[in-house]
Design an enzyme around this catalytic site. Structure first.
Site, PDB file in Angstrom:
ATOM      1  N   LEU A 188     -14.509   3.276 -21.673  1.00 35.06           N
ATOM      2  CA  LEU A 188     -14.023   1.052 -20.068  1.00 35.06           C
ATOM      3  C   LEU A 188     -14.013   1.873 -18.659  1.00 35.06           C
ATOM      4  CD1 LEU A 188     -13.381  -1.249 -20.559  1.00 35.06           C
ATOM      5  CD2 LEU A 188     -11.183  -0.554 -20.857  1.00 35.06           C
TER       6      LEU A 188
ATOM      7  N   ASP B   2     -18.971  12.650 -27.297  1.00 36.55           N
ATOM      8  CA  ASP B   2     -20.389  13.041 -27.665  1.00 36.55           C
ATOM      9  C   ASP B   2     -20.627  13.367 -29.033  1.00 36.55           C
ATOM     10  OD1 ASP B   2     -20.234  15.047 -25.433  1.00 36.55           O
ATOM     11  OD2 ASP B   2     -19.409  16.681 -25.680  1.00 36.55           O
TER      12      ASP B   2
END
Length: 477
Positions: free
Chosen positions: A196, A264
């Site tokens: 975000l 990841d």
């Protein structure tokens, strides 16, 4: 949404980006230093883990996909450690080594499950020519189902467009974990996955859900993307695609322990799922569940296919627990199709005690799935006497099905599980106690089809029979 787990083992993903070594020093802390107001850590354990783009490759390999990792390292001990860990995980690593710059290393000192300090050893690779890395990537794209660009802003991806155009010319989807406020350099990618704060650094602060969606769709159009996935921590994640309704998925984490490497994990699962043929919405749903798993672990961690599979089944309220033999056979066939190893044990399990729980935990660790088969009430009576079982079949199955280590529970009417073993054909047959292989009922059947037989120790001084006798003696008193 009904989530389907793809055949990860049929996919191949190439990862290129900023590779790092995550180094952990664990120790005890009991005093403050006399030199400065800081804790003194008595280091007791050292651990190296792949980080950055290397952790993305590790996550992909943990799912069962074939993974290739390319990046820039130094020519040093850290690079050797990183390469060794890639090799041990079955990952093809092809690093461009720099003679003078160090391998990016992040050292974390941890005590009592808390990170006390992080020390970074790094220099930017931005001045390193990219042509050699481009050639390495071009040589690895044959047969790849996806290309991941893992950008940590350390210089390995100085010009992402070269990699994007190379992959798209071969109709290979490109997924980007971006860095910085210049998303123009990712133009033409299939999907980018900003968090975000990264997203708002590009489009500005969003005061409402509608504004986030509007600005996100505009970005998709401007950058000629197929999709944009905004990860939003405790608010979940939002998938935006041109001409499609937004897909918002709430966060899955029950307890957040460490967010290291969560991004990841998201892009790893996305890439592996898309490479294995999943639709975009399905891939995002899987990535969301995987993120919920990994933040509950300490440090840079990965999620395995069995872990993800169990979480999906728990989310959908199916696939685990008590089953008939016929239902279990279907579940096992499905598990094997995903490359999972099946462990089987059996017994009366009349009164579940600490010995049972410890034993089942040990058994579970021998494979990916644990089946517990229990004797029917009539069978228990024949084996233990007319006063047994204490607990009827339904209750025994309910208790076992509630244990975290147990995936499936079934029952059998015979006095031995031999017919059941012939039907289910588990990879490993486990028995609790000090038995030789030849004393384990059904060992010939299991070894006959290539399976393995193991005996595990029970916790000392734990016995259902002893518990029952003690209760009876106490009642007499």
């Amino acid at each position: 949404m009904q989530i389907q787990l793809p055949m990860f083992q049929n996919s191949r993903v190439v990862v290129v980006g900023d590779v790092m070594l995550d180094r952990y020093w664990y120790g005890a802390t009991s005093r403050i230093s006399p030199e400065a107001p800081v804790p003194v850590v008595k280091v007791e354990q050292l651990e190296d883990r792949p980080g950055g783009a290397a952790n993305v490759a590790l996550n992909i390999a943990a799912l069962g996909s074939a993974a290739v990792i390319l990046g820039v390292t130094g020519k040093d001990e850290a690079a050797q450690s990183l390469a060794a860990r890639m090799e041990s995980a079955g990952i093809l690593a092809d690093f461009q080594e720099h003679e003078t710059l160090p391998t990016i290393t992040k050292l974390r000192v941890i005590s009592r499950h808390q990170q006390l300090i992080r020390m970074d050893f790094e220099e930017s690779f931005a001045g390193v020519p990219q042509e050699q890395l481009e050639k390495k990537v071009a040589g690895q794209l044959a047969g790849a189902g996806a290309l991941v660009l893992s950008d940590y802003g350390k210089g390995a991806l100085r010009d992402p467009q070269a990699f994007i155009q190379l992959a798209r010319s071969k109709q290979i989807p490109v997924l980007v974990d971006p860095k910085g406020s210049d998303f123009e350099k990712y133009r033409g990618a299939t999907l980018i996955t900003p968090n975000l704060s990264e997203f708002e650094a590009v489009v500005g602060h969003c005061t409402s859900e509608a504004e986030l969606v509007q600005r996100g769709l505009k970005l998709v159009e401007e950058l000629e993307l197929e999709a944009l996935l905004v990860t939003r921590s405790e608010q979940g994640m939002t998938l935006l695609r041109a001409g499609r309704s937004e897909l918002h998925l709430p966060a899955q984490a029950k307890e957040v322990f460490d967010v290291t490497g969560a991004g990841d994990t998201v892009i790893s699962v996305l890439a592996a799922a898309l490479a294995a043929g999943s639709e975009m919405g399905q891939a995002v749903a899987l990535a969301n569940i995987a993120a919920g798993i990994v933040v509950g672990k300490l440090g840079t961690a990965s999620v395995s296919a069995p872990e993800l599979r169990r979480a999906v089944q728990q989310e959908q309220g199916a696939g685990r627990g008590a089953m008939t033999v016929e239902q279990l056979k279907v579940a096992l066939d499905d598990a094997r199709a995903h490359g999972e190893k099946i462990v089987f044990t059996n017994g009366c399990f009349d009164i579940i005690h600490a010995g049972h729980v410890g034993y089942l935990d040990q058994a579970r660790k021998l494979g990916d799935r644990l089946v517990v088969a229990i004797n029917s009430d009539a069978s228990v009576s024949r084996l233990k006497g007319p006063a047994r079982p204490i607990n009827p079949l339904e209750r025994r199955m309910a208790v076992l099905a509630g244990l975290e280590a147990v995936d499936w529970v079934t029952w059998y009417e015979d006095d031995t599980p031999e017919r059941l073993l012939e039907i289910l054909k588990p990879d490993i047959l486990v028995k609790g106690g000090d038995y030789s292989k030849e004393q384990v009922v059904g060992w010939e059947i299991v070894e006959g089809y290539g399976g393995e037989v193991r005996a595990l120790d029970f916790l000392d001084n734990c016995s259902t029979t002893a518990i029952v006798e003690k209760i009876r003696k106490d009642q007499v008193k």
